[in-house]
Design a protein around this motif. Sequence first.
Motif, mmCIF file in Angstrom:
data_model
loop_
_atom_site.group_PDB
_atom_site.id
_atom_site.type_symbol
_atom_site.label_atom_id
_atom_site.label_comp_id
_atom_site.label_asym_id
_atom_site.label_seq_id
_atom_site.Cartn_x
_atom_site.Cartn_y
_atom_site.Cartn_z
ATOM 1 N N SER A 121 0.843 -1.196 0.000
ATOM 2 C CA SER A 121 0.000 0.000 0.000
ATOM 3 C C SER A 121 0.880 1.250 0.000
ATOM 4 O O SER A 121 2.056 1.198 0.346
ATOM 5 C CB SER A 121 -0.901 0.010 1.233
ATOM 6 N N ARG A 122 0.287 2.370 -0.376
ATOM 7 C CA ARG A 122 1.038 3.634 -0.365
ATOM 8 C C ARG A 122 1.507 3.986 1.037
ATOM 9 O O ARG A 122 2.596 4.500 1.215
ATOM 10 C CB ARG A 122 0.187 4.765 -0.938
ATOM 11 N N SER A 123 0.688 3.706 2.024
ATOM 12 C CA SER A 123 1.079 4.027 3.399
ATOM 13 C C SER A 123 2.263 3.162 3.841
ATOM 14 O O SER A 123 3.145 3.640 4.551
ATOM 15 C CB SER A 123 -0.099 3.852 4.354
ATOM 16 N N ALA A 124 2.299 1.904 3.412
ATOM 17 C CA ALA A 124 3.425 1.029 3.760
ATOM 18 C C ALA A 124 4.710 1.526 3.094
ATOM 19 O O ALA A 124 5.782 1.508 3.705
ATOM 20 C CB ALA A 124 3.137 -0.403 3.339
ATOM 21 N N ARG A 152 5.282 4.695 2.191
ATOM 22 C CA ARG A 152 5.633 5.961 2.825
ATOM 23 C C ARG A 152 6.412 5.756 4.122
ATOM 24 O O ARG A 152 7.277 6.548 4.472
ATOM 25 C CB ARG A 152 4.382 6.787 3.100
ATOM 26 N N LYS A 153 6.116 4.682 4.854
ATOM 27 C CA LYS A 153 6.793 4.418 6.121
ATOM 28 C C LYS A 153 8.275 4.098 5.926
ATOM 29 O O LYS A 153 9.093 4.376 6.804
ATOM 30 C CB LYS A 153 6.132 3.243 6.847
ATOM 31 N N TRP A 188 10.119 4.862 2.894
ATOM 32 C CA TRP A 188 10.554 5.420 1.617
ATOM 33 C C TRP A 188 12.031 5.775 1.599
ATOM 34 O O TRP A 188 12.709 5.539 0.609
ATOM 35 C CB TRP A 188 9.685 6.618 1.214
#
Length: 139
Positions: free
Chosen positions: A62-65, A67-68, A70
């Motif tokens: 996911s994008r949130s994963a 982002r964590k 990056w």
Amino acid sequence: MELTRTRCIVFAILSSVLSSVGTLFKVQGVKTVPPLIAAAGGVLFAGLILWGYLILTRQLPSRSAIRKVWRPLLMLTLCRSVCSNILFTTGISMSSGVEAVFLTKMEPYLVIFWVWILDRHRPSSNHLFLLIVHIIGAI
């Protein structure tokens, strides 16, 4: 899918053989195009294959994963995939296919040798078995 010992051995041998074939193709590729373009093309092609695999197996992060993680992910991508690939591609552009395959198959021996010399740690029978797998792949 259960990973049995036999299946793992088959995958190890296949990996070694396919790695040698890939190195031969890359050596031929750098005879046609400059090493930097060959390196970039290889990374992009591998990324597309991985992306397709992740889509097929429905394992896209996911994008949130993303982002964590990056920053470490970006550093790993730049250092491992880009810089090392450019160095490797430039190196094989200066050698023949047989030399390139031989040198890439020698890497595990050098690592085990240095561990043996520097840490005085004798290789285990499993490591020696893996070295035999690499010899088979090189042949």
